[in-house]
Design a protein around this motif. Sequence first.
Motif, mmCIF file in Angstrom:
data_model
loop_
_atom_site.group_PDB
_atom_site.id
_atom_site.type_symbol
_atom_site.label_atom_id
_atom_site.label_comp_id
_atom_site.label_asym_id
_atom_site.label_seq_id
_atom_site.Cartn_x
_atom_site.Cartn_y
_atom_site.Cartn_z
ATOM 1 N N GLY A 42 -5.910 -50.676 -55.296
ATOM 2 C CA GLY A 42 -5.906 -49.235 -55.483
ATOM 3 C C GLY A 42 -4.479 -48.736 -55.553
ATOM 4 N N LYS A 43 -4.300 -47.463 -55.307
ATOM 5 C CA LYS A 43 -2.976 -46.854 -55.372
ATOM 6 C C LYS A 43 -2.426 -46.691 -53.960
ATOM 7 C CE LYS A 43 -0.430 -43.261 -57.820
ATOM 8 N NZ LYS A 43 -0.525 -42.174 -58.822
ATOM 9 N N PHE A 44 -1.227 -47.219 -53.739
ATOM 10 C CA PHE A 44 -0.590 -47.141 -52.430
ATOM 11 C C PHE A 44 0.444 -46.020 -52.410
ATOM 12 C CE2 PHE A 44 -2.349 -51.358 -52.027
ATOM 13 C CZ PHE A 44 -2.622 -51.470 -50.668
ATOM 14 N N TRP A 45 0.434 -45.286 -51.302
ATOM 15 C CA TRP A 45 1.371 -44.190 -51.093
ATOM 16 C C TRP A 45 2.134 -44.429 -49.794
ATOM 17 C CZ3 TRP A 45 1.163 -40.222 -54.781
ATOM 18 C CH2 TRP A 45 0.018 -40.211 -55.597
ATOM 19 N N ALA A 46 3.392 -44.015 -49.770
ATOM 20 C CA ALA A 46 4.193 -44.055 -48.544
ATOM 21 C C ALA A 46 4.234 -42.653 -47.947
ATOM 22 C CB ALA A 46 5.610 -44.536 -48.843
ATOM 23 N N ALA A 47 4.073 -42.577 -46.626
ATOM 24 C CA ALA A 47 4.139 -41.277 -45.952
ATOM 25 C C ALA A 47 5.559 -40.732 -46.046
ATOM 26 C CB ALA A 47 3.722 -41.413 -44.495
ATOM 27 N N LYS A 48 5.646 -39.415 -46.177
ATOM 28 C CA LYS A 48 6.944 -38.763 -46.296
ATOM 29 C C LYS A 48 6.997 -37.585 -45.336
ATOM 30 C CE LYS A 48 10.140 -36.910 -49.784
ATOM 31 N NZ LYS A 48 10.314 -36.576 -51.220
ATOM 32 N N PHE A 49 7.958 -37.629 -44.418
ATOM 33 C CA PHE A 49 8.148 -36.556 -43.448
ATOM 34 C C PHE A 49 9.433 -35.822 -43.800
ATOM 35 C CE2 PHE A 49 5.604 -39.799 -41.387
ATOM 36 C CZ PHE A 49 4.571 -39.055 -40.823
ATOM 37 N N GLY A 50 9.284 -34.643 -44.393
ATOM 38 C CA GLY A 50 10.460 -33.948 -44.897
ATOM 39 C C GLY A 50 11.041 -34.728 -46.063
ATOM 40 N N ASP A 51 12.314 -35.089 -45.938
ATOM 41 C CA ASP A 51 12.967 -35.879 -46.983
ATOM 42 C C ASP A 51 12.945 -37.373 -46.685
ATOM 43 O OD1 ASP A 51 13.649 -33.576 -48.410
ATOM 44 O OD2 ASP A 51 15.493 -33.294 -47.249
ATOM 45 N N VAL A 52 12.370 -37.745 -45.539
ATOM 46 C CA VAL A 52 12.402 -39.145 -45.108
ATOM 47 C C VAL A 52 11.104 -39.843 -45.490
ATOM 48 C CG1 VAL A 52 12.637 -40.708 -43.147
ATOM 49 C CG2 VAL A 52 13.913 -38.546 -43.183
ATOM 50 N N VAL A 53 11.229 -40.916 -46.259
ATOM 51 C CA VAL A 53 10.067 -41.714 -46.657
ATOM 52 C C VAL A 53 9.877 -42.831 -45.634
ATOM 53 C CG1 VAL A 53 9.043 -43.153 -48.454
ATOM 54 C CG2 VAL A 53 10.478 -41.193 -49.083
ATOM 55 N N SER A 54 8.685 -42.905 -45.063
ATOM 56 C CA SER A 54 8.409 -43.892 -44.026
ATOM 57 C C SER A 54 8.289 -45.292 -44.616
ATOM 58 C CB SER A 54 7.109 -43.536 -43.296
ATOM 59 O OG SER A 54 6.752 -44.550 -42.382
ATOM 60 N N ASP A 55 8.790 -46.269 -43.866
ATOM 61 C CA ASP A 55 8.577 -47.666 -44.247
ATOM 62 C C ASP A 55 7.579 -48.330 -43.300
ATOM 63 O OD1 ASP A 55 10.083 -47.790 -41.948
ATOM 64 O OD2 ASP A 55 11.610 -49.150 -42.740
ATOM 65 N N ARG A 56 6.834 -47.469 -42.516
ATOM 66 C CA ARG A 56 5.870 -48.000 -41.548
ATOM 67 C C ARG A 56 4.458 -47.462 -41.752
ATOM 68 N NH1 ARG A 56 8.842 -51.958 -39.787
ATOM 69 N NH2 ARG A 56 7.389 -52.262 -38.064
ATOM 70 N N MET A 57 4.299 -46.411 -42.543
ATOM 71 C CA MET A 57 2.975 -45.806 -42.712
ATOM 72 C C MET A 57 2.661 -45.631 -44.193
ATOM 73 S SD MET A 57 1.468 -42.117 -41.392
ATOM 74 C CE MET A 57 1.760 -42.490 -39.671
ATOM 75 N N PHE A 58 1.454 -46.078 -44.576
ATOM 76 C CA PHE A 58 1.058 -46.038 -45.977
ATOM 77 C C PHE A 58 -0.401 -45.608 -46.098
ATOM 78 C CE2 PHE A 58 4.349 -49.147 -45.296
ATOM 79 C CZ PHE A 58 5.279 -48.835 -46.276
ATOM 80 N N ARG A 59 -0.743 -45.119 -47.280
ATOM 81 C CA ARG A 59 -2.126 -44.751 -47.570
ATOM 82 C C ARG A 59 -2.585 -45.496 -48.814
ATOM 83 N NH1 ARG A 59 -2.725 -38.995 -49.593
ATOM 84 N NH2 ARG A 59 -3.387 -39.840 -51.599
ATOM 85 N N LEU A 60 -3.819 -45.950 -48.773
ATOM 86 C CA LEU A 60 -4.414 -46.620 -49.932
ATOM 87 C C LEU A 60 -5.582 -45.793 -50.438
ATOM 88 C CD1 LEU A 60 -5.071 -48.979 -51.870
ATOM 89 C CD2 LEU A 60 -6.373 -50.023 -49.989
ATOM 90 N N ASP A 61 -5.551 -45.442 -51.714
ATOM 91 C CA ASP A 61 -6.681 -44.789 -52.375
ATOM 92 C C ASP A 61 -7.387 -45.845 -53.219
ATOM 93 O OD1 ASP A 61 -5.565 -42.570 -51.252
ATOM 94 O OD2 ASP A 61 -4.963 -41.619 -53.131
ATOM 95 N N GLU A 62 -8.580 -46.253 -52.785
ATOM 96 C CA GLU A 62 -9.315 -47.285 -53.513
ATOM 97 C C GLU A 62 -10.044 -46.676 -54.713
ATOM 98 O OE1 GLU A 62 -11.822 -49.367 -50.725
ATOM 99 O OE2 GLU A 62 -10.154 -50.673 -50.126
ATOM 100 N N PRO A 63 -10.348 -47.491 -55.710
ATOM 101 C CA PRO A 63 -11.016 -46.979 -56.920
ATOM 102 C C PRO A 63 -12.350 -46.296 -56.640
ATOM 103 C CG PRO A 63 -10.143 -49.174 -57.310
ATOM 104 C CD PRO A 63 -9.993 -48.915 -55.841
ATOM 105 N N ASP A 64 -13.048 -46.703 -55.559
ATOM 106 C CA ASP A 64 -14.363 -46.115 -55.268
ATOM 107 C C ASP A 64 -14.262 -44.801 -54.493
ATOM 108 O OD1 ASP A 64 -13.592 -46.933 -52.770
ATOM 109 O OD2 ASP A 64 -15.206 -48.385 -52.477
ATOM 110 N N GLY A 65 -13.014 -44.324 -54.259
ATOM 111 C CA GLY A 65 -12.824 -43.045 -53.587
ATOM 112 C C GLY A 65 -12.515 -43.149 -52.110
ATOM 113 N N ARG A 66 -12.695 -44.320 -51.516
ATOM 114 C CA ARG A 66 -12.370 -44.474 -50.099
ATOM 115 C C ARG A 66 -10.858 -44.481 -49.905
ATOM 116 N NH1 ARG A 66 -15.258 -49.652 -47.863
ATOM 117 N NH2 ARG A 66 -14.247 -50.503 -49.744
ATOM 118 N N LYS A 67 -10.425 -43.982 -48.738
ATOM 119 C CA LYS A 67 -8.996 -43.935 -48.430
ATOM 120 C C LYS A 67 -8.749 -44.536 -47.051
ATOM 121 C CE LYS A 67 -8.210 -39.731 -51.163
ATOM 122 N NZ LYS A 67 -7.683 -38.341 -51.155
ATOM 123 N N PHE A 68 -7.615 -45.235 -46.928
ATOM 124 C CA PHE A 68 -7.267 -45.875 -45.666
ATOM 125 C C PHE A 68 -5.791 -45.652 -45.356
ATOM 126 C CE2 PHE A 68 -10.864 -48.230 -47.344
ATOM 127 C CZ PHE A 68 -11.702 -48.320 -46.241
#
Length: 339
Positions: A42-68
């Motif tokens: 699926g599509k992976f996203w990195a968490a962003k707090f203000g201008d800082v992009v996290s290298d420890r927290m990510f989100r996955l949007d799977e093709p079937d609509g589920r997110k983790f």
Amino acid sequence: MSPSNFSIRPPAWEGLEPAIPGWEVASKDIAFQIAKVVGSEGKFWAAKFGDVVSDRMFRLDEPDGRKFIFKILEDSEVCQSEEAEKASAWLASNKVPVVVASGQYRLPSGEVIVKMPYLEGRRVGLAVDELFAFGVSLAKLHKALRNVPHRERWRLRTAQRLKALSKTRQYIVSSGVELGPYPQRLLNLANDAELDFERSQWFTQPLHGDVNPGNVLILNNTPVFMDFEDTAHSVLPVEYEVLFAIERFVLVRVDNDLEASRLGKAFLHGYRSQIKTELQSVYIEPVQVLRSLALRSLMVLVNGELSGSKVLESEWKKFFFLEKMSRYRAEVILNIFKD
């Protein structure tokens, strides 16, 4: 003095108001690593707090609509995470609304990554009905945690942690060592005989340990608890968590004293609608309890600094502010418990 052997966890955000992350597309390298290990696409996203992009927290949007959500843990966080999973899984099996991790994996680098469902919820609002419902839910959580199977092991761990923090406090008092950005304020608080974060004479039980607005979501009009990383060393008086919740959900968010009192009472009425026999001691000295909790947190920062961890100045300021707020808003705090 040798620092105590427990870790200081980096704050998820700076300050007192929980940050709501934004998201930007994650690098192909980390996306590939996570996808390969967990067997998901699926599509992976990195968490962003203000201008800082996290290298420890990510989100996955799977093709079937589920997110983790995926969290990469520091080595020092792995044991805490495992205990948190045990607590949340047991609570979920007893029909307590909590977020439960759905898997733990190891990246090629050796780092551990935890997978959790991504929930589209919202924070507890500043309304009487929502604070009442939150109080009800916290009381139900406390009732359930009384019977958690791991409580005696956690009780021992809590006692060890409190003993270590008390030793840190004694070291500051006896040595006069200068630590943090406000060493004299720190020394004055450590010397204050009215502050006692152990309260060994009070009844204790397992608590969530970090009930702040970032760890409670409203889903389908129901408060849902998450992030039980502190539960394994939080066998403490329920008064601590009740006051902590009032502090974080009401006092730091509402400047108007009358409104803060109204909302605090709503939360407390919700809590006491489920648990009627506890909280006797909280009526005696709620202000001193909150000040003591701020001192305890400062001792954690001291221990981190002594062990070589980098402690953000904003973390020092946060707990000095909370201690000061407890004194300056003492009348409001006392009024919340006046019935």
